[in-house]
Design an enzyme around this catalytic site. Structure first.
Site, PDB file in Angstrom:
ATOM      1  N   ASP A 104       0.818  -0.972   0.090  1.00 27.29           N
ATOM      2  CA  ASP A 104      -0.272   0.058   0.136  1.00 27.29           C
ATOM      3  C   ASP A 104       1.055   1.833  -0.025  1.00 27.29           C
ATOM      4  O   ASP A 104       1.672   0.855   0.449  1.00 27.29           O
ATOM      5  CB  ASP A 104      -1.028  -0.375   1.069  1.00 27.29           C
ATOM      6  CG  ASP A 104      -2.269   0.748   1.403  1.00 27.29           C
ATOM      7  OD1 ASP A 104      -3.425   0.665   1.095  1.00 27.29           O
ATOM      8  OD2 ASP A 104      -2.246   2.172   1.062  1.00 27.29           O
TER       9      ASP A 104
ATOM     10  N   LEU B 186      -0.007   3.893   0.887  1.00 31.09           N
ATOM     11  CA  LEU B 186      -0.620   4.731   1.768  1.00 31.09           C
ATOM     12  C   LEU B 186      -1.306   6.153   1.949  1.00 31.09           C
ATOM     13  O   LEU B 186      -1.405   6.428   2.571  1.00 31.09           O
ATOM     14  CB  LEU B 186      -0.076   5.000   3.163  1.00 31.09           C
ATOM     15  CG  LEU B 186       0.627   4.027   4.138  1.00 31.09           C
ATOM     16  CD1 LEU B 186       1.549   4.011   5.211  1.00 31.09           C
ATOM     17  CD2 LEU B 186      -0.585   3.368   4.154  1.00 31.09           C
TER      18      LEU B 186
ATOM     19  N   GLY C 207      -4.136   5.389   2.594  1.00 31.34           N
ATOM     20  CA  GLY C 207      -5.219   4.341   3.070  1.00 31.34           C
ATOM     21  C   GLY C 207      -4.183   4.438   4.620  1.00 31.34           C
ATOM     22  O   GLY C 207      -3.119   5.805   4.968  1.00 31.34           O
TER      23      GLY C 207
ATOM     24  N   ASN D 277      -3.367   5.962 -11.260  1.00 29.27           N
ATOM     25  CA  ASN D 277      -3.388   5.186 -10.334  1.00 29.27           C
ATOM     26  C   ASN D 277      -3.949   3.495 -11.321  1.00 29.27           C
ATOM     27  O   ASN D 277      -3.523   2.291 -10.720  1.00 29.27           O
ATOM     28  CB  ASN D 277      -4.151   5.859  -9.351  1.00 29.27           C
ATOM     29  CG  ASN D 277      -2.739   6.211  -8.640  1.00 29.27           C
ATOM     30  OD1 ASN D 277      -2.619   5.690  -7.672  1.00 29.27           O
ATOM     31  ND2 ASN D 277      -3.262   7.654  -8.509  1.00 29.27           N
TER      32      ASN D 277
ATOM     33  N   TYR E  98     -13.569   6.621 -13.560  1.00 27.64           N
ATOM     34  CA  TYR E  98     -13.290   5.421 -12.413  1.00 27.64           C
ATOM     35  C   TYR E  98     -14.339   4.181 -12.853  1.00 27.64           C
ATOM     36  O   TYR E  98     -13.548   3.659 -13.119  1.00 27.64           O
ATOM     37  CB  TYR E  98     -14.005   5.887 -10.956  1.00 27.64           C
ATOM     38  CG  TYR E  98     -14.674   4.829 -10.077  1.00 27.64           C
ATOM     39  CD1 TYR E  98     -13.129   4.335  -9.069  1.00 27.64           C
ATOM     40  CD2 TYR E  98     -15.817   4.655  -9.799  1.00 27.64           C
ATOM     41  CE1 TYR E  98     -13.777   3.383  -8.483  1.00 27.64           C
ATOM     42  CE2 TYR E  98     -15.702   3.686  -8.880  1.00 27.64           C
ATOM     43  CZ  TYR E  98     -14.494   3.212  -8.318  1.00 27.64           C
ATOM     44  OH  TYR E  98     -14.810   1.689  -7.389  1.00 27.64           O
TER      45      TYR E  98
ATOM     46  N   ARG F 183     -30.355   2.118  -4.271  1.00 24.13           N
ATOM     47  CA  ARG F 183     -28.819   0.993  -3.832  1.00 24.13           C
ATOM     48  C   ARG F 183     -28.355   0.006  -3.200  1.00 24.13           C
ATOM     49  O   ARG F 183     -30.089  -0.060  -2.499  1.00 24.13           O
ATOM     50  CB  ARG F 183     -27.486   2.036  -4.201  1.00 24.13           C
ATOM     51  CG  ARG F 183     -27.168   3.453  -4.517  1.00 24.13           C
ATOM     52  CD  ARG F 183     -26.698   3.597  -5.660  1.00 24.13           C
ATOM     53  NE  ARG F 183     -26.070   4.809  -6.227  1.00 24.13           N
ATOM     54  CZ  ARG F 183     -26.649   4.856  -7.287  1.00 24.13           C
ATOM     55  NH1 ARG F 183     -28.383   4.766  -7.174  1.00 24.13           N
ATOM     56  NH2 ARG F 183     -27.419   6.490  -7.448  1.00 24.13           N
TER      57      ARG F 183
END
Ligand code: UDP
Length: 336
Positions: A33, A35, A38, A93, A142, A229
């Site tokens: 990760d 970070l 996170g 990313n 996204y 949803r």
């Protein structure tokens, strides 16, 4: 059987619950990760390696030093609105980063991957509920970035023998039952935490009339005019990952597969607020404001394929469990 699993993004919301479930089941877990979003403490008992997906040298070292059986790939940026204003960040990313990971896996002969995909790859579906055959037409970068990775996984499967299962999550919700880990986003944009933050504010003596809670649009073509949803408990998502990994281990001939993960049931925004009022004991007030750009009126899964093929069943299908666990977590770990 004990496996060694690399969990990318294991310091994030869903990844940290995955690390915990894997370690509880006796697996060895390595967390990778950067970070950026996170929290190091969320990685729990996994062995944390701080690194970026684009750093091939670092990734190659992780694979060569550890006998990794498979990868669960959570590391990604996941704010729809931000993806619209910063698409470069999302493609860099989520797409380029994933390609670096896959190429490192190839170099190091690691051939199994479970991938965090999303119902955002479907965009605004013409028919409901959404099955895996519903056309995928994402309406934001996204969703597009996740769809591009799904395509990459198919192509790598054919050409290089990569086995993968892409799990298309609907709305992740909840926290661990013992309130030791939960959702922590900054900024927070998701409905359920925002409702619970408002409940915390009122519990702390705030005036209910000064509500921070906003309902985005009440003129959708749904039963009460607000968006619907399908909310799935984070630990139900995680148990599906373990089933997916077991399926790939048992049937190595499989190429790239895709499954929806939801509970086959939708709640309107107002129904979620009402359910949160019941769990928290706070009579929640809210302001109705204009629609948020890009919100499809209704996203509800048909997850029967995952239930059949992965032999998986969500155990927290009632949204009350997700709300109760998230509430316990926020009471114990208030934001800010
Ligand atoms: N929503 C809302 N107010 C908020 C945040 C979200 O009314 O402050 C609505 C949003 O329009 C959507 C639903 O709640 O219909 C779930 O939104 P969320 O951002 O949690 O998840 P999404 O479905 O966008 O992934």
């Amino acid at each position: 059987m004990t496996h060694t699993i690399l969990v990318t993004g294991g310091a994030g919301y869903i990844g940290s619950h995955m690390v915990r479930m894997l370690t509880q089941q006796g697996h060895n877990v390595i967390v990778y990760d950067n970070l950026q979003r996170g929290n190091a403490d969320a990685a729990g008992s996994g062995k944390l390696i701080v690194g970026d997906l684009h750093d091939s040298t670092s990734l190659d070292a992780v694979f060569s030093k550890n006998d990794i059986d498979g990868v669960m790939h959570f590391a990604a940026l996941a704010y729809v609105g931000e993806s619209v204003t910063e698409p470069a960040m999302y493609y860099h990313n989520n797409v380029t980063g994933t390609q670096c990971l896959l190429d490192s896996m190839r170099r190091n002969n690691v051939n199994s991957l479970v991938f965090s995909s999303t119902c955002a790859t479907y965009g605004e579906p013409d028919s409901l509920p959404i099955t895996e055959n519903t056309p995928q037409n994402p309406i934001n970068p996204y969703g597009q970035s996740k769809l591009m990775v799904e395509q990459m996984l198919k192509d790598y499967g054919v050409a290089y023998g990569l086995r993968s299962i892409a799990l298309r999550y609907f709305n992740a919700a909840g926290a661990s039952e013992d309130a030791s880990i939960g959702e922590r986003h900054d900024p927070e944009t998701h409905l359920l935490p925002l409702i619970l933050f408002e409940a915390l504010r009122v519990k702390a003596g705030g005036d209910p009339a000064d509500t921070t809670l906003k309902v985005f649009g009440d003129d959708f073509d749904t039963r009460d005019g607000t968006c619907i949803r399908d909310y799935i408990h984070v630990n139900d998502l995680c148990s599906a990952h373990i089933k997916a990994f077991e399926r790939m281990s048992a049937q190595p001939q499989l190429g790239a597969e895709q499954f929806n993960l939801g509970v086959n049931r939708g709640y309107t925004v107002l129904e979620v607020i009402d359910a949160c009022s019941k769990v928290t004991g706070v009579e929640l007030q809210y302001k109705k404001i204009a629609r948020r750009a890009g919100d499809p009126p209704e996203l509800v899964a048909d997850a029967s394929l995952a239930m059949r093929q992965l032999q998986w069943e969500p155990v927290h299908a009632d949204i009350t469990d997700s709300i109760q666990h998230a509430w316990n977590w926020f009471v114990a770990n208030p934001p800010g």
